[in-house]
Design an enzyme around this catalytic site. Structure first.
Site, mmCIF file in Angstrom:
data_model
loop_
_atom_site.group_PDB
_atom_site.id
_atom_site.type_symbol
_atom_site.label_atom_id
_atom_site.label_comp_id
_atom_site.label_asym_id
_atom_site.label_seq_id
_atom_site.Cartn_x
_atom_site.Cartn_y
_atom_site.Cartn_z
ATOM 1 N N TYR A 98 0.823 -1.200 0.000
ATOM 2 C CA TYR A 98 0.000 0.000 0.000
ATOM 3 C C TYR A 98 0.865 1.260 0.000
ATOM 4 C CZ TYR A 98 -4.311 -2.607 0.646
ATOM 5 O OH TYR A 98 -5.385 -3.451 0.466
ATOM 6 N N GLU A 140 -7.780 -7.323 5.577
ATOM 7 C CA GLU A 140 -6.914 -8.383 5.045
ATOM 8 C C GLU A 140 -6.130 -9.066 6.159
ATOM 9 O OE1 GLU A 140 -4.899 -6.090 2.022
ATOM 10 O OE2 GLU A 140 -6.859 -5.649 1.121
#
Length: 395
Positions: A98, A140
């Site tokens: 990310y 996640e």
């Protein structure tokens, strides 16, 4: 929730950012893959990059998330986030990635919008990004924890134990751990990522629904060969090369379109290869002796192109309160109607929960018809194969 400082800035700039998102995401992917070519080679779907579908899905998700923050600041678009998180987990995405996305996405925003990206604008959209990213990272992390694996470590080798030609362009494969141990449990409707090494050395990944009930000795996936330009790299490889005794890398099961508990009535509506998660649901209902009412709708081009056609009929016939309704584009099938699926005339029980899987036009039409009949939006669920180009348009 957006801060008080960021909210008016995002509201004022959303039209400009949203209008430029297609160009922003195009430059984002180009810049990221130039700097990190291994991501395109081994993580991102090269076919979806070539068609632009992944770019459209990313733009849609950003716009939908930002819009949700403004329209309903006290809640999150959890349905959208859950769908993305499950897809990411099946790819083995990690929290560190990310940061890479952030770097190249914001470089693309500045590149496209130029001087319009003031420090206040950059800070506000940075807040939007990290609200979305941190929500996905947390989801996640929980998915990895539930699977009992470290972050991103979802892969294991599995052996192909069987291959069956379902139609001229569809093959089913059964898979088993090489050591014979039972594979991880899954819920009917979930999918796995399958990673293969292509001739150029790329390790490409695609998701395939598990098309038989949990608890069987072997898992089963059903793979339709994707033709066209570009053709499906992984589906073509599996069709040409996948044989009993070969090994492929398979992820842990993920996916949030799953068979609900209870005894309430169900509508399972699919088209084409979208029947695969429905087969696992039906198989599980039969194995567990379910007596709940189940209405099954399937649309396809022709009986010959309908993968698992006889299996679908057998499963529905085994349910005491099951009914099957078939539509084929080609006329002439004695047990089916011609044309496109139409749920408006079906006798649906009160309180039905609907599950949809198939091409977007099919799902949009069925969802619209169900809403018109009074089925609550919260009771209509869907699964998209590939990038979700419906983000933000269906709850």
């Amino acid at each position: 929730m957006l801060s008080e400082q960021a909210t008016p800035v995002v509201r004022a700039t959303l039209p400009a950012v949203g209008g430029a998102l297609d160009e922003i995401t195009e430059r984002f992917y180009a810049g990221m893959f130039a700097a990190r070519p291994e991501l395109l080679r081994d993580l991102f779907n090269r076919g979806n990059q070539a068609t632009g579908d992944q770019r459209k899905a990313l733009a849609g998700s950003i716009a939908a998330f930002a819009g949700a923050l403004l329209d309903d600041p006290d809640t999150r678009p959890d349905v959208m986030l859950s769908r993305i998180a499950h897809k990411h987990a099946s790819l083995g995405v990690t929290s560190e990635q990310y940061k890479v996305v952030h770097e190249h996405l914001f470089a693309a925003i500045v590149d496209v919008l130029g001087e319009a990206v003031t420090p206040e604008v950059a800070q506000a959209w940075d807040e939007v990004y990290w609200l979305m990213a941190n929500a996905l990272i947390a989801l996640e992390a929980r998915l990895y924890q539930e699977r009992g694996v470290a972050e991103g470590q979802v892969w294991e080798p599995m052996e192909i134990t069987g291959r069956h030609e379902e139609t001229p362009d569809t093959v089913s494969f059964t898979l088993r751990r090489p050591d014979g141990r039972p594979a991880a449990a899954f819920r009917p409707g979930q999918y796995v990522g399958v990673q293969v090494t292509l001739p150029d050395g790329a390790r490409q990944i695609r998701q395939y629904s598990l098309s038989a009930a949990p608890g069987r000795p072997d898992r089963r996936i059903t793979v339709k060969r994707v033709d066209g330009d570009p053709a499906g790299e992984v589906s073509s490889w599996l069709h040409a090369n996948g044989r009993p005794g070969d090994q492929v890398m398979v992820s842990a099961p993920f996916g949030d379109l799953v068979l609900p508990e209870g005894d309430g009535p169900l509508l399972l509506a699919s088209a084409g290869i979208g029947s695969t998660p429905m087969l696992a649901m039906l198989d599980h209902l039969v194995v567990t002796g379910s007596t709940r009412p189940v209405t099954v709708v399937h649309a396809d081009r022709s009986p010959a192109g309908h993968a698992h056609r006889e299996e679908l009929r057998r499963l529905v016939d085994a349910l005491p309160h099951g009914s099957l309704h078939l539509w084929y584009e080609e006329p002439g099938a004695a047990d089916a109607r011609s044309g496109r699926a139409d749920v408006t005339a079906l006798d649906l029980p009160e309180g039905v929960t609907a599950y949809l899987c198939g091409p977007l036009p099919f799902m949009r039409a069925v969802r619209g018809d169900l809403l018109a009949r009074g089925v609550a939006a919260a009771d209509i669920h869907y699964e998209v194969f590939g990038p979700d180009l419906w983000l933000g348009t269906a709850a």
